[in-house]
Design an enzyme around this catalytic site. Structure first.
Site, short mmCIF file in Angstrom:
data_model
loop_
_atom_site.label_atom_id
_atom_site.label_comp_id
_atom_site.label_asym_id
_atom_site.label_seq_id
_atom_site.Cartn_x
_atom_site.Cartn_y
_atom_site.Cartn_z
N ARG A 266 64.88 49.12 63.95
CA ARG A 266 64.38 49.96 62.74
C ARG A 266 63.22 50.62 63.44
NH1 ARG A 266 65.00 44.99 59.54
NH2 ARG A 266 66.97 44.99 58.56
N LYS B 229 71.68 31.73 67.00
CA LYS B 229 71.51 30.67 65.82
C LYS B 229 70.55 31.25 64.85
CE LYS B 229 68.54 26.92 67.60
NZ LYS B 229 67.46 27.18 66.30
N ASP C 220 73.47 29.06 71.77
CA ASP C 220 72.31 28.01 71.62
C ASP C 220 71.84 27.71 73.03
OD1 ASP C 220 70.76 25.66 71.45
OD2 ASP C 220 72.43 24.62 70.52
N HIS C 221 70.63 28.42 73.25
CA HIS C 221 70.14 28.47 74.44
C HIS C 221 69.86 27.04 75.26
CE1 HIS C 221 66.31 27.61 72.10
NE2 HIS C 221 65.98 26.85 73.57
N LYS D 211 70.49 25.59 79.58
CA LYS D 211 69.64 24.83 80.43
C LYS D 211 70.47 24.02 81.41
CE LYS D 211 66.10 24.17 77.03
NZ LYS D 211 64.84 24.87 77.79
N ASP E 3 66.85 23.50 62.35
CA ASP E 3 66.30 24.25 63.64
C ASP E 3 66.72 23.32 64.78
OD1 ASP E 3 64.82 26.04 64.76
OD2 ASP E 3 63.03 24.60 65.13
N HIS F 201 70.90 21.58 68.65
CA HIS F 201 70.44 21.28 70.12
C HIS F 201 70.81 19.80 69.99
CE1 HIS F 201 68.44 24.85 70.22
NE2 HIS F 201 67.27 24.66 70.08
N LYS G 227 58.03 17.42 65.43
CA LYS G 227 57.10 18.34 66.10
C LYS G 227 55.96 17.55 66.04
CE LYS G 227 58.69 23.15 64.81
NZ LYS G 227 58.51 23.50 66.05
#
Lengths: 526, 317
Positions: A73, A185, A214-215, A219, A272, A277, A377
């Site tokens: 944008r 995601k 999904d990064h 890995k 999340d 994951h 977290k």
């Protein structure tokens, strides 16, 4: 399209089968294509995507006919986009171990950088984009191939895909071989919205055009779970209920919510981390050996594994899960704020930052083995690991005092950081007596292979360009994962109680510990 | 790099060398857990500067061998076995990779029994890679019995005339030739440009190939092309500065030439230039070539085919 060799090799048929190509690694070099990034003015493009493309160019894994078209944008213009991407590449070079920007690779990419500005739901944007892509096909040799990367808020996925369809950009241009769409995601907010999203995508795209990223799967060490299990004789025979007492999977973060509170408030740890994951790592841990490493072979087994996970009944959710929220505490020698004190977090937020759960996998291999999953977290350290704790020997031929320091055998797969494997076993303490204690044998990938692993986005972008979907998530995987977390979403939504607080810098609330203590077990300290 | 300790003796025995290694490793508490992947043996003559060799190897970074044994072979019949041992730690994040260096100077009869010197120093059950810096070893050399992979540089030893001997060595052991690795940018860029859709027809219609360059490069390239594209007329030419391959067919001519720091592909179509594409290819360093060789320890059937064909062509076969 038939199933490609996937992780075993290249993916697009016989186009590359020529004697002159053999042994030169061109099977892992992307064909000519225009990479179209929607949301190009956003953080992900600068932080991950452009540095990944630069790294691929630097490794000579991109065709000279590669172009990158930013769509956003913000009105940047071609020059503004080039400047911003140059800054992104310079910033990545400063973070990396190398000696600065690879100018040759940059000059290869720079000539193919274009920018199209406009609204995501405005057809005029896509007409401009179409003209730009036609120009690039003619002038830059992108050969009619397209890789659309949706690095946008999920709310506009459907609009982008439908406008691509309306503008005829959902198919390769004449002479081209592919048009693929990569989607970040989250894939929906729950089972119903995931189905809706898929339906909307499938109105325009075939499933084999959709690459859900999904990064975590990019890995190196996540892929190593497959190598460890299926390239070795010694692990697989004990990888079952016969020998495994329980499994713990931990995805711990030391960071707080940072500047992601806007997103995190609507997601929480369950959406999340757990839905994607954590359940992906679980699937790789419990899946059966595939017949081949083809995309279909691996993804079929992952779906079967997730399908075997016993979905919690609403009444079991409260007994088998714990949700927490971090409170003010000390971490790494610094006092850190609680979740409710973070910017953009509602003062009465009920968003969970910690989830612990007990799952069962109802199949022949895993029946009766509890799987303990946790994520959080502001835990003491960033670590992802899978720990298989083995049953004790049926009979210990030692005096109780001699084996007092002996714990159960364990195999721990450390996924990040310090990737490696630890095997815990008993050994005799040197001396006249016959005392036995637990020792650990460590294997570190870092010390065995000093090669710098490619960044997850490098690997995944290259796979998407090559048409290898192995490390991307298929629609039925998404649905299976939502099926598992759906009862938690529903039960917690009805639950009037807030998530239990835990002090930042601890391993979560005591309720999480009690989940295992009730079974006579305890969480590992990773 | 952190040196844990060193030891040397001008009149050593293999027993004292092994004891020194063990003693030094005991000082290395951080290296108590070791992950090893290969032993590298470096064989050089009297002119070989051992410290230079170690510097090269320590500069490999990510491809660092776990143990390096440098053998400096001196002329003369008098028995000599001088040894220098170093144990080092290469930091990587909060971990360290342990590296052992062993430098041996030998003369006398022992130089004919290098395998007996080397065997006790190799890491158990791991590949042994031998890097011959000066000459191609004799295919019957006993040292090859302990060797899994041989690294040579035909540009330093042998040249094109040595291709036949290299072929015989290859029948005994896996071989990597730096001269072959130096041609990789050219070969890879050729393959990359041939993937462009507009050049796909040329792939099926190649009717003539010309290779140019210095004698050795030309010989290896000719061997590669003749092996890959049998039956297609192939001409060798000493024109041009760097090595190059020119494919012609169907009215299209693709030329790929490797210069000092770049590789350039140019296409001529219908008698006129159509397009050109260049990539950077900085001159290969010894560290870079050695690192590539250590990464690629698997069989290379393309090199094997090129070598065998080049040897036949050189012999006039």
């Amino acid at each position: 399209m038939g199933d490609s060799p996937g992780m075993l090799g290249r993916a697009d048929g016989d186009a590359l089968a020529h004697p002159l190509f053999e042994g030169l690694g061109v099977d892992r070099a992307a064909p000519p294509a225009a990479v179209v990034i929607f949301g190009a003015s956003g953080d992900l493009t600068s932080r991950k995507l452009m540095p990944a493309l630069q790294a691929l160019a630097s490794r000579d894994q991109l065709s000279p006919g590669t172009a990158v078209v930013g769509v956003g944008r913000t009105d940047l213009g071609d020059e503004g986009f080039r400047r911003r991407m140059r800054q992104a590449v310079e910033a990545a070079a400063r973070r990396g171990p190398g000696a600065g920007v690879d100018e040759q690779a940059w000059s290869q990419l720079e000539g193919g950088l274009r920018y199209v500005s406009g609204g995501y739901d405005d057809l005029a944007t896509y007409k401009d984009l179409g003209e730009t892509l036609d120009d690039l096909d003619r002038e830059h040799g992108t050969a009619g191939n397209r890789l659309h990367y949706l690095s946008t808020p999920p709310g506009v996925f459907s609009a982008v895909v439908h406008q691509l369809g309306a503008a005829g950009l959902h198919r390769p241009a004449p002479g081209g071989e592919f048009c693929r769409v990569v989607i970040e995601k989250p894939f929906g907010r729950d089972l119903a919205s995931a189905h809706r999203l898929d339906q909307q995508l499938h109105e325009v795209l075939d499933e084999d055009q959709i690459y859900r990223i999904d990064h975590y799967l990019g890995k190196e060490t996540v892929q190593n779970v497959l190598a460890l299990r299926f390239a070795n004789t010694i692990f697989e025979p004990v990888w079952s209920r016969q020998y495994v007492d329980s499994v713990q999977i931990t995805v711990a973060e030391s960071e707080g919510v940072g500047d992601r509170a806007g997103f995190y408030e609507t997601a929480g740890a369950l959406r999340d981390i757990v839905q994607n994951h954590l359940l992906q790592v679980l699937a790789l841990t419990v899946m059966e050996p595939p017949a081949s490493m083809s995309p279909t072979g691996i993804r079929n087994e992952k779906v079967k594994a997730l399908d075997a996970v016993d979905v919690l009944e609403p009444e079991d959710v409260l007994a088998d899960t714990v949700r927490g929220q971090y409170a003010r505490g000390w971490l790494g020698g610094e006092e850190v704020p609680g979740y409710l004190e973070e910017n953009d977090v509602a003062p009465d937020s009920r968003t969970e930052t910690y989830v612990a759960m007990r799952l069962r996998v109802d199949n022949w291999r895993w029946a009766g083995v509890p799987f303990y999953l946790r994520t959080g977290k502001r835990l003491p350290r960033r670590v992802t690991e899978v720990a298989l704790e083995f049953s004790r020997v049926p009979h210990l031929p030692f005096a109780p005092t001699q084996a007092a320091q002996l714990g159960p055998n364990a195999l721990v797969l450390r996924i990040q950081p310090d990737e490696g494997i630890t095997l815990r076993f008993g050994a005799k303490i040197p001396g006249q007596s016959f005392d036995v204690r637990t020792v650990s044998m460590d294997f570190s990938y870092g010390a065995a292979f000093l090669e710098e692993a490619a960044e997850a986005y490098e690997r995944l972008l290259l796979d998407a360009l090559l048409g290898d979907p192995t490390l991307f998530i298929r629609t039925d995987e998404v649905h299976q994962a939502w099926r598992i977390v759906q009862p938690l979403l529903e039960t917690w939504a009805e639950e009037p109680v807030r998530p239990v607080p835990y002090e930042a810098g601890t391993w979560g609330p005591v309720e999480g510990d009690r989940l295992l203590e009730a079974d006579g077990r305890r969480w590992r300290r990773p | 790099m952190v040196t844990v300790g060193t030891w040397s003796d001008d009149s050593a025995s293999m027993g004292s060398v092994l004891k020194a290694l063990d003693d030094l490793r005991c000082r290395d508490h951080r290296g108590a857990v070791r992950t090893s992947f290969l032993t590298l043996l470096v064989v050089g003559d009297a002119a070989t500067e051992v410290d230079e060799v170690f510097d090269t190897i320590h500069g490999l970074g990510q491809n660092q061998p776990s143990r390096v044994v440098a053998l400096r072979l001196l002329p003369g019949t008098e028995h000599r076995l001088a040894a220098r041992v170093g144990v080092h730690l290469l930091p990587r994040g909060d971990q360290c990779l342990g590296i052992d260096d062993v430098a041996l100077e030998l003369s006398g009869e022992v130089t004919s029994h290098l395998d007996s010197v080397v065997e006790p120093l190799t890491l158990p059950d791991l590949p042994v890679v031998v890097w011959c810096r000066n000459d191609h070893p004799d295919p019957e050399d006993a040292l090859l019995q302990t060797t899994d992979h041989l690294i040579v540089d035909s540009a330093v030893a042998g040249g094109r005339a040595g291709i036949g001997q290299l072929g015989r060595l290859r029948r005994r052991v896996q071989v990597t030739d730096f001269a072959w690795l130096r041609l990789l940018p050219l070969r890879r860029h050729l393959a990359m440009v041939l993937r462009r859709p507009e050049l796909r027809p040329l792939l099926d219609q190649v009717s003539a190939v010309t290779v140019t360059g210095e004698d050795l490069d030309r010989g290896l390239l000719a061997g590669w092309i003749a092996d890959r594209l049998p039956g297609i007329p192939l001409e060798e030419s000493d024109r041009g500065a760097g090595p190059s391959v020119v494919l012609a067919g169907g009215g299209v001519e693709l030329s790929v030439e490797q210069a000092a720091a770049s590789v350039t592909a140019s296409v001529v179509e219908g008698g006129g230039p159509a397009w050109e594409s260049s990539i950077g290819a900085p001159p290969a360093t010894t560290e870079g070539l050695l690192a590539s060789a250590l990464v690629q320890l698997r069989p290379d059937p393309v090199f094997d085919g090129a070598l065998a064909t080049a040897a036949r062509r050189s012999d006039g076969g």
